[in-house]
Scaffold this motif. Structure first.
Motif, short mmCIF file in Angstrom:
data_model
loop_
_atom_site.label_atom_id
_atom_site.label_comp_id
_atom_site.label_asym_id
_atom_site.label_seq_id
_atom_site.Cartn_x
_atom_site.Cartn_y
_atom_site.Cartn_z
N GLU A 90 0.83 -1.20 0.00
CA GLU A 90 0.00 0.00 0.00
C GLU A 90 0.87 1.26 0.00
O GLU A 90 0.58 2.23 -0.70
CB GLU A 90 -0.95 0.01 1.21
N ALA A 91 1.96 1.24 0.77
CA ALA A 91 2.88 2.37 0.80
C ALA A 91 3.53 2.56 -0.57
O ALA A 91 3.73 3.69 -1.02
CB ALA A 91 3.94 2.18 1.88
N SER A 92 3.85 1.47 -1.24
CA SER A 92 4.41 1.55 -2.59
C SER A 92 3.41 2.21 -3.54
O SER A 92 3.79 3.05 -4.37
CB SER A 92 4.74 0.15 -3.13
N ALA A 93 2.14 1.83 -3.43
CA ALA A 93 1.11 2.40 -4.30
C ALA A 93 0.98 3.91 -4.06
O ALA A 93 0.91 4.69 -5.01
CB ALA A 93 -0.23 1.70 -4.08
N HIS A 94 0.95 4.32 -2.80
CA HIS A 94 0.88 5.75 -2.47
C HIS A 94 2.10 6.48 -3.06
O HIS A 94 1.94 7.54 -3.68
CB HIS A 94 0.84 5.96 -0.96
N ARG A 95 3.29 5.95 -2.85
CA ARG A 95 4.51 6.60 -3.30
C ARG A 95 4.55 6.72 -4.82
O ARG A 95 4.84 7.79 -5.37
CB ARG A 95 5.74 5.82 -2.81
N GLU A 96 4.28 5.62 -5.52
CA GLU A 96 4.33 5.65 -6.98
C GLU A 96 3.31 6.61 -7.57
O GLU A 96 3.61 7.32 -8.53
CB GLU A 96 4.13 4.25 -7.56
N LEU A 97 2.11 6.64 -7.02
CA LEU A 97 1.10 7.58 -7.50
C LEU A 97 1.61 9.01 -7.40
O LEU A 97 1.54 9.78 -8.36
CB LEU A 97 -0.20 7.42 -6.70
N THR A 98 2.14 9.38 -6.26
CA THR A 98 2.63 10.74 -6.06
C THR A 98 3.83 11.04 -6.94
O THR A 98 3.89 12.10 -7.58
CB THR A 98 2.98 10.97 -4.58
N GLU A 99 4.78 10.12 -7.00
CA GLU A 99 5.98 10.35 -7.80
C GLU A 99 5.65 10.55 -9.28
O GLU A 99 6.21 11.44 -9.92
CB GLU A 99 6.95 9.17 -7.67
N GLU A 100 4.76 9.74 -9.83
CA GLU A 100 4.50 9.79 -11.26
C GLU A 100 3.46 10.82 -11.66
O GLU A 100 3.48 11.30 -12.79
CB GLU A 100 4.09 8.40 -11.78
N THR A 101 2.54 11.17 -10.77
CA THR A 101 1.44 12.07 -11.16
C THR A 101 1.39 13.38 -10.40
O THR A 101 0.75 14.32 -10.86
CB THR A 101 0.07 11.37 -10.96
N GLY A 102 2.00 13.45 -9.22
CA GLY A 102 1.84 14.63 -8.38
C GLY A 102 0.53 14.63 -7.62
O GLY A 102 0.17 15.62 -7.00
N TYR A 103 -0.20 13.52 -7.65
CA TYR A 103 -1.45 13.38 -6.89
C TYR A 103 -1.20 12.53 -5.66
O TYR A 103 -0.35 11.64 -5.67
CB TYR A 103 -2.52 12.67 -7.73
N GLU A 104 -1.99 12.79 -4.61
CA GLU A 104 -1.98 11.96 -3.41
C GLU A 104 -3.36 11.37 -3.20
O GLU A 104 -4.36 12.03 -3.44
CB GLU A 104 -1.57 12.78 -2.19
#
Length: 188
Positions: A90-104
């Motif tokens: 779940e932490a990986s999913a949160h991190r990747e979303l933010t890194e690639e899109t700028g969304y949280e």
């Protein structure tokens, strides 16, 4: 599957034949169930997360990314490798979303896990649905990423898949799996 299964191959030797950032090619000497000795090569990479992110308004956050292997921009979902410092998938999913899109995302939930090409690779993809995503700032792209985020409706993304305008298999699988098996009433 147990190693004593009559279909199991015995691994006699295993080594990295080629290594590069992102994946390795492994070479193994194996013994088949009938006793034949042969070799087998496959792509080896770390587990990854694929995120289907919904904004607070119900749109899907997608990315457009240059894909050198096919020499074009590919439209799809955020995807990235699980890092050793990630506390959970779940932490990986949160991190990747933010890194690639700028969304949280307010929250993420597991959708499914697949082995997309287990005849030639040991890849494992963990799919997550991210909910109530809001823009949080700038992307934190890796040195070899060129990504443009945008939003679209879920139905428009499905139409793009149906019209052969989305080629990324990870995205197609995630959208179709979500459509077929998730409780849409909960997500909207």
């Amino acid at each position: 599957m147990a190693e004593d299964d009559p279909l199991a191959w015995e691994t006699l030797d295993s080594e990295v034949a080629y290594a590069c950032p992102g994946f390795d090619i492994r070479h193994e000497d194996v013994r088949l169930p009938d006793g034949t000795k042969t070799d087998f090569d496959y792509l080896s990479e770390s587990e990854s997360v694929v995120v289907l992110p919904f904004t607070e308004g119900g749109d899907v956050v997608v990315i457009e990314e240059w894909r050198q292997a096919v020499s074009r921009v590919s439209r799809g979902l955020p995807v990235g490798g699980v890092e050793p410092e990630d506390e959970s998938l779940e932490a990986s999913a949160h991190r990747e979303l933010t890194e690639e899109t700028g969304y949280e995302a307010d929250r993420v939930s597991h959708l499914t896990t697949v082995e997309p090409a287990n005849g030639i690779a040991d890849s494992v993809l963990h799919y997550f649905v991210a909910r109530d995503c809001v823009p949080s700032g700038k992307q934190e792209l890796d040195h070899n990423e060129s990504i443009r985020p945008s939003t679209t409706t879920f139905d428009a993304l499905k139409e793009k898949i149906q019209s052969d305008s989305v080629y990324d298999g990870r995205t197609v699988l995630g959208i179709l799996y979500y459509e077929a098996f998730s409780d849409r009433a909960f997500s909207e």
